[in-house]
Design a protein around this motif. Structure first.
Motif: not given
Length: 456
Positions: A351-358, A370-388
């Motif tokens: 578990q990474v140190n992200l805000p509870s809202s994330s 699967a139904a919403t189709g919200r899985v895409n290549a950039d879905m984790f980019n914001g969280a990854s940038d925060q960790m960086l």
């Protein structure tokens, strides 16, 4: 005799007044608890240890000033509770560092073998053990047990309620009563020293291990002298040398757990050495480029192990691999689910140190991904940038000053372009290839064969 008593009270009143200065340090430590190195040393537990040492120190001074008025029973109970609470909290503090170290090693192994359920269980247990309320429950239970033992002893020897500390010294039953907490605390202090010795091969970036060793040894020496030489020191001088030994030991411990860390918060913060101080975005890109080199990634991962924060780097690398290899099919969904379960849930082993809202946002996404189709290549980019950014702000400056800092200096001086991460870095620790194909948990342990290519 009266003049001696007056001098005794005067001397110990001065000692009490001088030790009250620790109250000022306690307030300052609270105000600066969010600064390094206090912030990185489990500040709540560290503050609890420091404040309990202050209370123990002041109680010893106060009890000595009123040595002719405080009943032996009250003195023994209060000494025991303060001593037990202080050393049990400190020992749990030491134990938590050992648990954090073992947990970090297990997190790295989990990255290599996602099917290792034994390590997953250990990470879950260690995560629970590292919660502050667990420490406080443990200390409260130990203090309660000691109080019960004291009360049982006093039920057999009730005369200790009616004699002062000074006159009670001659009572043969007072010695055992007085040392109940001392001997128990010696065992506790010894455990703390043993734990710190077991960490001798661990290099932590905050100096916590060294602080533990020094505090544990100071406390252990003080306890041995107090319990073993109580009567001897009392007969040598009328000025309560045994209490003076206890105060000196408390002050030594207070210096290590409060004085030194407090002074360190006033030291200039090490600045991150980057190419363009006026351009934060370019600085972050430079740091990211450094992490995409095999040598840089491995060195920084080793450094983060000393800060017990390796999950941030593993998450960043996992997201880069996910972004490069994402496909809109079951493979992509399986890879996204793997990252979510590994890093972004309350029970995630990494578990990474992200805000509870994330965390709530990702939970909503994966409830019906699967139904919403919200899985895409950039879905984790914001969280990854925060960790960086978090790694750059919190760890990069210390890394540059560490034994591995020359690797950064070499990279910075050569301005080397990023290269693909090799099999020795992210391929072994991020997402097993089997996860990308939606295979079973057992298959996920298979060693990946695809080399992650970093694109810019």
């Amino acid at each position: 005799m009266a003049s001696t008593d007056t001098l005794f009270v005067g001397v110990w009143s001065v000692i009490l007044a001088l030790n009250c200065l620790w109250l000022v340090a306690a307030v300052l430590l609270w105000n600066r608890r969010c600064l390094e190195p206090v912030r990185s040393r489990r500040p709540r537990l560290l503050l609890a240890v420091a404040y309990l040492f202050v209370l123990l120190d002041l109680w010893v001074c106060l009890g000595t000033v009123f040595i002719d008025h405080v009943p032996m029973a009250v003195s023994g109970i209060m000494n025991g509770l303060f001593l037990e609470g202080t050393l049990e909290t400190f020992t749990f503090f030491c134990f938590s560092l050992y648990v954090a170290y073992r947990r970090t090693l297990s997190q790295i192994k989990i990255g290599e073998d996602a099917s290792d359920n034994a390590r997953r269980k250990w990470i879950a247990i260690s995560t629970w053990l590292l919660k502050d309320h667990v420490a406080f429950m443990w200390v409260a239970n130990q203090a309660l047990i000691l109080l019960v033992v004291h009360l049982i002893y006093l039920a057999y020897y009730p005369q200790l309620w009616h004699v002062s500390v000074r006159t009670g010294v001659d009572d043969p039953t007072s010695g055992a009563f007085r040392n109940i907490a001392a001997y128990r605390s010696m065992a506790t202090a010894l455990i703390a020293v043993i734990v710190s010795i077991n960490l001798r091969g661990v290099s932590d970036a905050f100096g916590t291990v060294d602080m533990m060793k020094r505090t544990g040894l100071a406390g252990l020496v003080g306890l041995v002298m107090y319990a073993g030489l109580y009567k001897t020191m009392g007969s040598i001088s009328p000025f309560a040398l045994q209490s003076l030994v206890a105060v000196i030991a408390c002050n030594a411990c207070l210096w290590f757990v409060m004085g030194r860390p407090l002074l360190d918060t006033y030291r200039p913060v090490s600045a991150v050495s980057l190419k363009d101080p006026s351009n934060p975005e370019r600085n972050l890109e430079t740091f990211e480029d450094f992490l995409t080199t095999p040598k840089g990634f491995a060195a920084f991962q080793e450094h983060l192990q000393t800060e017990f924060a390796v999950e941030s780097l593993l998450f960043w690398a996992a997201v880069r691999k996910f972004r490069c290899e994402f496909t809109r099919d079951e493979r992509g969904m399986a890879a996204a689910q793997f990252i979510y379960e590994s890093f972004l849930t309350p029970t995630s082993p990494l578990q990474v140190n992200l805000p509870s809202s994330s965390f709530r946002e990702f939970a909503a996404i994966f409830e019906n991904a699967a139904a919403t189709g919200r899985v895409n290549a950039d879905m984790f980019n914001g969280a990854s940038d925060q960790m960086l950014k978090l790694m750059e702000v919190n760890s990069l400056a210390r890394f540059q000053k560490s034994s591995k800092g020359h690797i950064w200096a070499e990279f910075d001086s050569k301005a080397r372009a990023p290269v693909p991460l090799s099999d020795t870095t992210t391929d072994d620790i991020i997402i097993p290839t089997a996860a990308l194909h939606g295979s079973s948990t057992t298959a996920m342990a298979t060693r990946p064969t695809t080399v992650l290519q970093i694109d810019h």
